[in-house]
Design an enzyme around this catalytic site. Structure first.
Site, PDB file in Angstrom:
ATOM      1  N   HIS A 116      -1.873 -49.198 -15.421  1.00 17.45           N
ATOM      2  CA  HIS A 116      -0.743 -48.389 -14.916  1.00 17.45           C
ATOM      3  C   HIS A 116      -0.967 -46.898 -15.226  1.00 17.45           C
ATOM      4  O   HIS A 116      -0.150 -46.251 -15.892  1.00 17.45           O
ATOM      5  CB  HIS A 116       0.590 -48.875 -15.511  1.00 17.45           C
ATOM      6  CG  HIS A 116       1.779 -48.435 -14.715  1.00 17.45           C
ATOM      7  ND1 HIS A 116       2.918 -49.215 -14.552  1.00 17.45           N
ATOM      8  CD2 HIS A 116       2.021 -47.296 -14.019  1.00 17.45           C
ATOM      9  CE1 HIS A 116       3.800 -48.566 -13.804  1.00 17.45           C
ATOM     10  NE2 HIS A 116       3.279 -47.384 -13.473  1.00 17.45           N
TER      11      HIS A 116
ATOM     12  N   ARG B  78       4.234 -51.413  -7.499  1.00 21.22           N
ATOM     13  CA  ARG B  78       4.725 -52.156  -8.652  1.00 21.22           C
ATOM     14  C   ARG B  78       4.157 -53.573  -8.590  1.00 21.22           C
ATOM     15  O   ARG B  78       3.880 -54.095  -7.502  1.00 21.22           O
ATOM     16  CB  ARG B  78       6.266 -52.245  -8.641  1.00 21.22           C
ATOM     17  CG  ARG B  78       6.979 -50.959  -9.026  1.00 21.22           C
ATOM     18  CD  ARG B  78       6.864 -50.658 -10.522  1.00 21.22           C
ATOM     19  NE  ARG B  78       7.614 -49.478 -10.915  1.00 21.22           N
ATOM     20  CZ  ARG B  78       7.111 -48.245 -11.030  1.00 21.22           C
ATOM     21  NH1 ARG B  78       5.833 -48.010 -10.783  1.00 21.22           N
ATOM     22  NH2 ARG B  78       7.873 -47.245 -11.423  1.00 21.22           N
TER      23      ARG B  78
HETATM   24  P1  NAP Z   1       9.431 -41.992  -2.410  1.00 18.91           P
HETATM   25  O1  NAP Z   1       9.181 -40.536  -2.224  1.00 18.91           O
HETATM   26  O2  NAP Z   1      10.831 -42.458  -2.632  1.00 18.91           O
HETATM   27  O3  NAP Z   1       8.830 -42.739  -1.127  1.00 18.91           O
HETATM   28  C1  NAP Z   1       9.056 -44.076  -0.861  1.00 18.91           C
HETATM   29  C2  NAP Z   1       8.453 -44.414   0.495  1.00 18.91           C
HETATM   30  O4  NAP Z   1       8.590 -45.818   0.724  1.00 18.91           O
HETATM   31  C3  NAP Z   1       9.181 -43.716   1.650  1.00 18.91           C
HETATM   32  O5  NAP Z   1       8.243 -43.311   2.623  1.00 18.91           O
HETATM   33  C4  NAP Z   1      10.085 -44.816   2.217  1.00 18.91           C
HETATM   34  O6  NAP Z   1      10.371 -44.679   3.598  1.00 18.91           O
HETATM   35  C5  NAP Z   1       9.221 -46.031   1.984  1.00 18.91           C
HETATM   36  N1  NAP Z   1      10.014 -47.252   1.939  1.00 18.91           N
HETATM   37  C6  NAP Z   1      10.941 -47.619   1.031  1.00 18.91           C
HETATM   38  N2  NAP Z   1      11.461 -48.830   1.314  1.00 18.91           N
HETATM   39  C7  NAP Z   1      10.830 -49.237   2.451  1.00 18.91           C
HETATM   40  C8  NAP Z   1      10.934 -50.393   3.257  1.00 18.91           C
HETATM   41  N3  NAP Z   1      11.788 -51.391   2.969  1.00 18.91           N
HETATM   42  N4  NAP Z   1      10.163 -50.478   4.353  1.00 18.91           N
HETATM   43  C9  NAP Z   1       9.302 -49.474   4.675  1.00 18.91           C
HETATM   44  N5  NAP Z   1       9.153 -48.342   3.950  1.00 18.91           N
HETATM   45  C10 NAP Z   1       9.919 -48.230   2.847  1.00 18.91           C
HETATM   46  O7  NAP Z   1       8.592 -42.547  -3.631  1.00 18.91           O
HETATM   47  P2  NAP Z   1       7.212 -41.983  -4.226  1.00 18.91           P
HETATM   48  O8  NAP Z   1       7.439 -40.840  -5.121  1.00 18.91           O
HETATM   49  O9  NAP Z   1       6.267 -41.818  -3.093  1.00 18.91           O
HETATM   50  O10 NAP Z   1       6.778 -43.224  -5.127  1.00 18.91           O
HETATM   51  C11 NAP Z   1       6.644 -44.512  -4.561  1.00 18.91           C
HETATM   52  C12 NAP Z   1       6.429 -45.555  -5.636  1.00 18.91           C
HETATM   53  O11 NAP Z   1       5.131 -45.405  -6.210  1.00 18.91           O
HETATM   54  C13 NAP Z   1       7.375 -45.486  -6.820  1.00 18.91           C
HETATM   55  O12 NAP Z   1       8.621 -46.087  -6.518  1.00 18.91           O
HETATM   56  C14 NAP Z   1       6.606 -46.259  -7.875  1.00 18.91           C
HETATM   57  O13 NAP Z   1       6.905 -47.642  -7.769  1.00 18.91           O
HETATM   58  C15 NAP Z   1       5.144 -46.034  -7.488  1.00 18.91           C
HETATM   59  N6  NAP Z   1       4.452 -45.150  -8.440  1.00 18.91           N
HETATM   60  C16 NAP Z   1       3.443 -45.692  -9.177  1.00 18.91           C
HETATM   61  C17 NAP Z   1       2.743 -44.886 -10.046  1.00 18.91           C
HETATM   62  C18 NAP Z   1       1.571 -45.447 -10.802  1.00 18.91           C
HETATM   63  O14 NAP Z   1       1.057 -44.779 -11.700  1.00 18.91           O
HETATM   64  N7  NAP Z   1       1.095 -46.623 -10.469  1.00 18.91           N
HETATM   65  C19 NAP Z   1       3.084 -43.542 -10.202  1.00 18.91           C
HETATM   66  C20 NAP Z   1       4.120 -43.017  -9.431  1.00 18.91           C
HETATM   67  C21 NAP Z   1       4.794 -43.841  -8.541  1.00 18.91           C
HETATM   68  P3  NAP Z   1      11.224 -43.405   4.144  1.00 18.91           P
HETATM   69  O15 NAP Z   1      10.355 -42.186   3.876  1.00 18.91           O
HETATM   70  O16 NAP Z   1      11.370 -43.663   5.580  1.00 18.91           O
HETATM   71  O17 NAP Z   1      12.488 -43.387   3.349  1.00 18.91           O
HETATM   72  C1  GLV Z   2       5.154 -44.622 -12.427  1.00 16.48           C
HETATM   73  O1  GLV Z   2       4.883 -45.754 -12.251  1.00 16.48           O
HETATM   74  C2  GLV Z   2       6.238 -43.944 -11.791  1.00 16.48           C
HETATM   75  O2  GLV Z   2       7.036 -44.606 -11.113  1.00 16.48           O
HETATM   76  O3  GLV Z   2       6.339 -42.712 -11.951  1.00 16.48           O
END
Ligand code: NAP
Ligand code: GLV
Length: 310
Positions: free
Chosen positions: A273, A225
């Site tokens: 994005h 983000r």
């Molecule tokens: P997720 O499955 O919830 O994974 C989040 C990861 O971040 C987990 O490994 C978690 O650790 C780690 N984490 C969270 N807080 C932390 C902290 N304070 N210190 C260290 N590690 C931390 O989420 P996801 O599906 O992978 O998505 C992640 C993010 O990508 C979304 O929240 C969004 O902002 C972004 N995103 C962007 C796009 C885009 O198009 N740009 C698309 C999709 C997502 P644990 O595993 O140990 O809990």
């Molecule tokens: C996109 O940014 C998502 O969080 O799915």
């Protein structure tokens, strides 16, 4: 069963409405905006909805997010622990994310910009062969997106480490966990890929102090983000050359305003994005399954923990 659809995907709203109505013919799907008379619906399918949603619709008890990141939902006025939030779980996003990150990683590590410039000058201009040990990649966030990204990069034989809250066991990926191991993780990384959720703990994590710890000639890929990045700190580190370039997909203000210094910066690549888009078919199918489980009192996967922020 009434379901509110409140997503600011303006140009494609009708497609989404049609798909959701086809997937859940038993439900009344209501396209909602601030002028919609109160519906008393208990369920809403959302993406960055209007801040007035929960205030105007106080009967809502479940929000089904059309994306992975829920930062926009956790700050909604009127949100309480009584409103459950369910995030989208992959639904075709992690493969896109891996493609995106690999593309920009490889552009940097193989110097493909150089060959584009050379072609313009009709020059057959080879560069030294890649030495992967000079391109250690650090992936911040090893969730559904980050784990896939780290695995794919590891399969290309780059040295890869990941940083998360809890320790992970991903083949080929060195695991660092918690604030206590952040410094060590950054110091061994040259390419830093941020795929963390935006929370009170991760806001501004791409700051001067942390990015200074990276190996010199660092490259930043931010697909988490915009709130993770301290923009002026990146500019300062690009100016002194500690960071050699950056690819940014997400911004504090989206769309990125015209005239913003990032647009014309020669060392910054910008995308709007799109790193991992919400795909219509996979998303509609996953959301309708989750909603049915919720309505039938079954366990619904992907529930967000309000206090944790993701
Ligand atoms: P997720 O499955 O919830 O994974 C989040 C990861 O971040 C987990 O490994 C978690 O650790 C780690 N984490 C969270 N807080 C932390 C902290 N304070 N210190 C260290 N590690 C931390 O989420 P996801 O599906 O992978 O998505 C992640 C993010 O990508 C979304 O929240 C969004 O902002 C972004 N995103 C962007 C796009 C885009 O198009 N740009 C698309 C999709 C997502 P644990 O595993 O140990 O809990
Ligand atoms: C996109 O940014 C998502 O969080 O799915």
């Amino acid at each position: 069963m009434k379901i509110i659809f409140a997503a600011n995907f303006s140009q494609t709203s009708n497609e989404w409405l049609d798909a959701l109505r086809n997937a859940m013919p038993e439900c009344e799907i209501i396209a909602w905006d601030e002028s919609t008379p109160r519906t008393d619906a208990e369920i809403a399918v959302v993406w960055s909805p209007s801040p007035s949603l929960l205030v105007r619709e106080p009967n809502i008890r479940a929000l089904f997010n059309m994306g992975a990141g829920v930062d926009a939902l956790l700050s909604l006025p009127g949100l309480s622990d009584k409103v459950s939030i369910y995030r989208l779980e992959d639904a075709g996003m992690s493969a896109q994310m891996a493609e995106y990150v690999v593309y920009y990683l490889v552009r940097a590590s193989r110097g493909f910009d150089h060959f584009e410039r050379a072609q313009q000058q009709e020059k057959w201009d080879k560069t030294p062969d890649i030495q992967r040990d000079q391109w250690p990649v650090g992936v911040m966030g090893l969730g559904l997106m980050g784990a896939k990204v780290a695995e794919v990069i590891a399969s290309l034989d780059y040295p890869v480490a990941g940083w998360s809250n809890t320790q992970k066991n991903i083949p080929g990926v060195e695991s660092f966990a918690g604030v206590g191991q952040l410094k060590q993780f950054l110091q061994r990384s040259r390419v830093l890929v941020n795929i963390l959720p935006l929370t009170s703990e991760t806001s501004g994590i791409l700051n001067f102090e942390n990015m200074s710890l990276l190996i010199s000639g660092a490259y930043i890929i931010n697909v988490g983000r915009g709130g993770h990045l301290v923009e002026d700190d990146l500019i300062r580190l690009l100016e002194v050359g500690h960071v050699s370039g950056a690819t940014l997909d997400v911004f504090r203000q989206e769309p990125l305003p015209q005239g913003h210094q990032f647009w014309s910066h020669p060392k910054i690549n910008i995308t709007p994005h799109i790193a991992a888009a919400t795909l219509l078919n996979q998303t509609t199918q996953q959301l309708s399954n989750k909603i049915r489980d919720f309505v039938h009192g079954k366990h619904v996967t992907g529930q967000v923990r309000h206090g944790r922020g993701y």
